[in-house]
Design an enzyme around this catalytic site. Structure first.
Site, PDB file in Angstrom:
ATOM      1  N   LEU A  61      51.370  44.169  34.590  1.00 40.71           N
ATOM      2  CA  LEU A  61      50.726  44.666  35.871  1.00 40.71           C
ATOM      3  C   LEU A  61      50.071  43.240  36.451  1.00 40.71           C
ATOM      4  CD1 LEU A  61      50.184  47.064  33.736  1.00 40.71           C
ATOM      5  CD2 LEU A  61      48.649  47.826  35.422  1.00 40.71           C
ATOM      6  N   HIS A 234      43.625  43.796  22.370  1.00 40.81           N
ATOM      7  CA  HIS A 234      43.489  44.753  23.429  1.00 40.81           C
ATOM      8  C   HIS A 234      44.449  46.203  23.256  1.00 40.81           C
ATOM      9  CE1 HIS A 234      43.750  46.451  27.444  1.00 40.81           C
ATOM     10  NE2 HIS A 234      44.996  45.688  27.676  1.00 40.81           N
ATOM     11  N   TYR A 265      43.866  50.983  33.094  1.00 40.55           N
ATOM     12  CA  TYR A 265      44.927  50.655  33.862  1.00 40.55           C
ATOM     13  C   TYR A 265      46.059  51.421  33.300  1.00 40.55           C
ATOM     14  CZ  TYR A 265      46.659  47.149  30.505  1.00 40.55           C
ATOM     15  OH  TYR A 265      47.248  46.462  29.518  1.00 40.55           O
ATOM     16  N   VAL A 364      50.357  36.684  32.476  1.00 43.13           N
ATOM     17  CA  VAL A 364      51.911  36.778  33.281  1.00 43.13           C
ATOM     18  C   VAL A 364      51.624  36.853  34.844  1.00 43.13           C
ATOM     19  CG1 VAL A 364      53.598  38.457  33.736  1.00 43.13           C
ATOM     20  CG2 VAL A 364      52.931  38.029  31.436  1.00 43.13           C
ATOM     21  N   ASP A 555      31.853  14.948  45.304  1.00 42.09           N
ATOM     22  CA  ASP A 555      30.960  13.786  46.206  1.00 42.09           C
ATOM     23  C   ASP A 555      29.595  13.542  45.172  1.00 42.09           C
ATOM     24  OD1 ASP A 555      29.434  16.485  45.876  1.00 42.09           O
ATOM     25  OD2 ASP A 555      28.692  16.438  48.212  1.00 42.09           O
ATOM     26  N   TYR A 656      12.647  10.207  39.381  1.00 42.39           N
ATOM     27  CA  TYR A 656      13.265  10.173  37.972  1.00 42.39           C
ATOM     28  C   TYR A 656      12.588   9.634  36.903  1.00 42.39           C
ATOM     29  CZ  TYR A 656      17.683  11.495  40.283  1.00 42.39           C
ATOM     30  OH  TYR A 656      18.558  11.918  41.311  1.00 42.39           O
TER      31      TYR A 656
END
Length: 824
Positions: A61, A234, A265, A364, A555, A656
């Site tokens: 699917l 599964h 499904y 898949v 960044d 810091y």
């Protein structure tokens, strides 16, 4: 100076060995040979092409739409490629369409969200009412269904046909495929792969790609590499013949169907129905006993069917599709495939063994897309699709432990069809990474988000009274819908407002920090970044990391703390990987991740200077301590490094200290702040403030698919400095077709969360990246990728769960464009 070699291979046609002849290995052989490489050998432990791995039993699917743009692109390419393949046994892809049905209001709302993703990523799809769903899929009980989402280009992939067809094409270009070749080891020499060892001997190799499926993690361990995946079973079953499916003359004629409210499904197999089920408890596979456990099965990827686990699935299947009552499950198995902690595939090259690549945990659905990106990465030096979500080195150290991999991958299995809010984080394995301020934050009633393993305050219940007072004073607190109200509090509006009006303390400890030091540090940073870092000690510079194509990899904020010592504020493990791969070979640069050994508090707001100056003997005035400068000093007795930068767009500093001073640092600032109305503020306020100020978030607003000019960041690029990675690509780049723009919504009640489609003149023209409610404007502000021709002042519409909200394209930054609040 000589640097470590980057990924592009120096040979024109190197020897490549791909381990695994499933759908990924065959797709990759096809993609690589199509790009001119021909010396490619594909090995598999089983026969060709029903090798015994996940490909051999994949139900096939293919639903393209995914919350990830990258995964959607992979799926779209897979459908297009497989749809064009030719195989003597039949189609490789059958575009029968996809239908996802909602049987609950929550799912119906979620399908609206999914329809928005489809529009954003360019997938054709349409929301249907119950009668339209039944017309499309007559087996449905219309009384069970509220509505559905139909995607006509989705469908069924025949993975074996696709594998064989691609292998045939690759063979025609010089590749060879060898069955029944179990890999016993990887040969190494000089820090590179040199071969693959099987029972028949050693195959020489310049590049090895591990595409072994759920065996991949075991194989990678042989070369000291952690591939965070868990083989998971599964359930899949087939019914007996169904009268409702008789005489259709095709393997499948109905759309593939998802009933995610019940973790199900469905797909046709001629006159039978195939049913997949995710509702059972996770079934992780013990690889050490797999061979014995599957000795009587058709193949090692198929475990015996556990009927008791399937009983709820059959009951709910008959409720949705009453025609199933004419039959029963006649055959089934528990098929094995891979799950990862975050649900994404795993791609990339071993950092410590050049030439060893992985392409694992690939369904898949995404197989051809992953193969294409991997081939581009290996051959060209960078994939054509942004793959940061799939990168092998995206995981923090904690996420590579066996316990973390098992628990989070199991949770990913449970949640595969769940409705997941973008601010919903796992409940297991929390509290693993906490700043020194964690106890103080708990005392203030912090609600925590999680990111990179860190606990990050989202808001503080201690500020509830402030929110009530500001509401009474007239500050707008618009109502929000149920979905956008999840994992959110109106307190965040008060925290953002108070930051602009007084002062707030933000925990910035989770910001990734590296130390780059040594005689070669400056030269390395100049080579890797876009901006000029050859400045005086005490300078702070914003810069970008680009890939070979000029795309934005990250960044950075780089502080020069000494002639040969720099502190780099980065975005996570991928940046450390990039730096590591480019270190000079002469040892002249030391790279260290110092995040865990340090902490940081952002003190920002109009009262920030008064607060901090009361603790510091150095002059913190604007004239003495300018914007984008660093200073090593003391706050009281505590040694700190202060960077005058502000991601929220207000006067203040990132402060810091090493971790042992953390508790004391919080307390001394909190105590001094009482006289200046200080509060603690969380991530939601932080996010809205940075969007007001026009600051981008890498990985959300821009990625490697975007060039600096398109993202509005060309101010951080110095094309007149000596060569840096990506410079030549920028020199040849065309004008961008789309730009990242700020949009401001017209209605105070309009709220979006990100990834919603943006419409221009009725057509989808772009998508939202990130958004936040502006306490300053009393409106939601968002970033969106829009056509370059769109002008400031133009009106667009954003679709949020089926409602269209008008917004205006705005100049940037939306708040304080003169920078007067920061530079005072």
């Amino acid at each position: 100076m000589r640097y470590k070699q980057h990924r592009r291979h120096p040979l024109a046609n190197p020897k490549v060995v791909i381990i695994g002849a499933g759908i990924v290995g065959t797709s990759l052989a096809d993609e690589m040979t199509a790009r001119g490489w021909s010396d490619i050998t594909v090995l598999d432990r089983g026969p060709l092409f029903r090798t015994g791995g996940s490909t051999s039993h994949a139900p096939g699917l293919v639903f393209q739409t995914n919350p990830s743009k990258t995964m959607t692109e992979f799926a779209r390419y897979t459908t297009e490629k497989f749809g064009a393949l030719d195989h003597s046994d039949g189609r490789a892809f059958d575009p029968v369409g996809g239908l996802e049905v909602a049987t609950t209001p929550d799912r119906w709302r979620d399908l609206h969200r999914k329809a928005g993703w489809a529009q954003s990523w360019g997938i054709e799809g349409r929301l249907l009412d119950a009668s339209e769903c039944a017309a499309l899929y007559p087996l449905l009980d219309i009384d069970q269904v509220i509505g559905g989402f139909h995607t006509p280009a989705d469908g069924l992939a025949n993975a074996l046909n696709a594998a064989a067809a691609q292998a045939r094409a690759a063979t025609g270009r010089g590749a060879r495929f060898l069955p029944n070749q179990e890999v016993l080891g990887i040969e190494e020499g000089g820090g590179r792969v040199v071969g693959v060892r099987t029972a028949d001997g050693v195959l020489a190799a310049d590049i090895v790609v591990c595409a072994a499926g759920f065996w991949g993690a075991e194989l990678a361990r042989k070369v000291g590499l952690v591939v965070p995946l868990v083989p998971m079973a599964h359930q899949y079953a087939k019914t007996g013949p169904l009268a409702a499916l008789a005489n259709r003359g095709r393997v499948a004629s109905l759309p593939i169907l998802r009933h995610q409210d019940q973790d199900l499904y469905f797909r046709e197999h001629g006159d039978r129905m195939g049913i997949g089920y995710y509702g059972h408890a996770p079934m992780p596979v013990d690889m050490s006993t797999l061979e014995s456990a599957t000795a009587d099965e058709a193949m090692p990827s198929m475990l015996p069917f556990t009927e008791a686990d399937f009983a709820p699935a059959w009951r709910e299947s008959m409720n949705l599709l009453p025609a199933l009552g004419d039959s029963k499950p006649e055959e089934g198995f528990n098929g094995i495939f891979s799950f990862t902690p975050d649900g994404f595939s795993i791609m990339g090259e071993h950092r410590d063994l050049a030439g060893f690549w992985v392409a694992e945990a690939v369904w898949v659905t995404h197989s051809a897309g992953v193969a294409k990106a991997t081939a581009e990465w290996i051959i060209d030096g960078a994939p054509g699709t942004d793959v940061h979500e799939c990168d092998l080195y995206r995981f923090e150290d904690v996420a590579r432990s066996d316990q973390f991999i098992m628990q989070t991958s199991s949770q990913a299995f449970v949640e595969v069809y769940d409705i997941i809010h973008p601010h919903q984080y796992r409940t297991a394995l929390r509290g693993l990474r906490t700043s020194p301020f964690y106890g103080r934050q708990q005392e203030l009633g912090a609600f925590f988000f999680e990111g990179g393993g860190w606990e990050r305050p989202a808001w503080y219940e201690a500020n509830a009274a402030l929110a009530q007072r500001l509401r009474a004073d007239g500050l707008p607190f618009p109502d929000r819908d149920e979905w956008s109200s999840k994992f959110w509090s109106p307190i965040a509006i008060a925290e953002a407002h108070w930051t602009r009006e007084r002062v707030a303390m933000f925990d910035m400890t989770p910001l990734t920090r590296y130390e780059v030091a040594g005689p070669g540090a400056l030269e390395l940073l100049q080579r890797l970044t876009t901006n000029n870092l050859d400045k005086s000690v005490g300078s702070v510079t914003y810069a970008l990391l680009l890939d070979e194509t000029g795309g934005i990899r990250s960044d950075l904020t780089v502080a020069r703390l000494g002639p040969q010592r720099f502190q780099v504020g980065a975005n996570g493990p991928l940046d450390f990987d990039w730096f590591s791969r480019h270190l000079p070979t002469d040892g002249s640069v030391l790279l260290r991740d110092i995040t865990g050994g340090t902490c940081c508090i952002g003190v920002w707001g109009p009262n920030a200077r008064d607060l901090v100056q009361s603790l510091c003997s150095d002059d913190l005035s604007h004239q003495s301590f300018k914007y984008f400068r660093a200073l090593h000093t003391n706050l009281g007795a505590i040694p700190v490094t202060m960077l005058r930068v502000s991601y929220v767009g207000e006067l203040g500093w990132e402060i810091y200290a090493t971790a042992e001073y953390g508790n004391a640092l919080w307390d001394v600032l909190w105590k001094a702040g009482a006289a200046h109305d200080v509060i603690a503020a969380g991530r939601i306020a932080f996010n809205s403030l940075r969007i007001e100020k026009g600051y981008r978030s890498w990985g959300t607003d821009m990625t490697a698919e975007h060039l600096p000019a398109a993202a509005g960041l060309d101010f951080a690029v110095r094309m007149n400095k000596p060569d840096f990675i990506g410079k030549s690509a920028l020199e040849q780049a065309a004008e961008p077709a789309k730009l990242l723009r700020s949009i401001v919504f017209e209605s105070p009640s309009a709220i979006v969360l990100g990834k919603e489609p943006v419409y221009l003149d009725g057509s989808c023209a772009g998508y939202v990246t990130s958004a936040g409610y502006s306490a300053t404007l009393g409106r939601c502000i968002a970033y969106a990728w829009l056509p370059a021709a769109v002008a400031v002042g133009d009106t667009v519409e954003v679709d949020y769960l089926g409602s269209r909200y008008p917004a205006t394209v705005h100049t940037e930054p939306v708040v304080d464009p003169e920078m007067s609040r920061i530079k005072r």
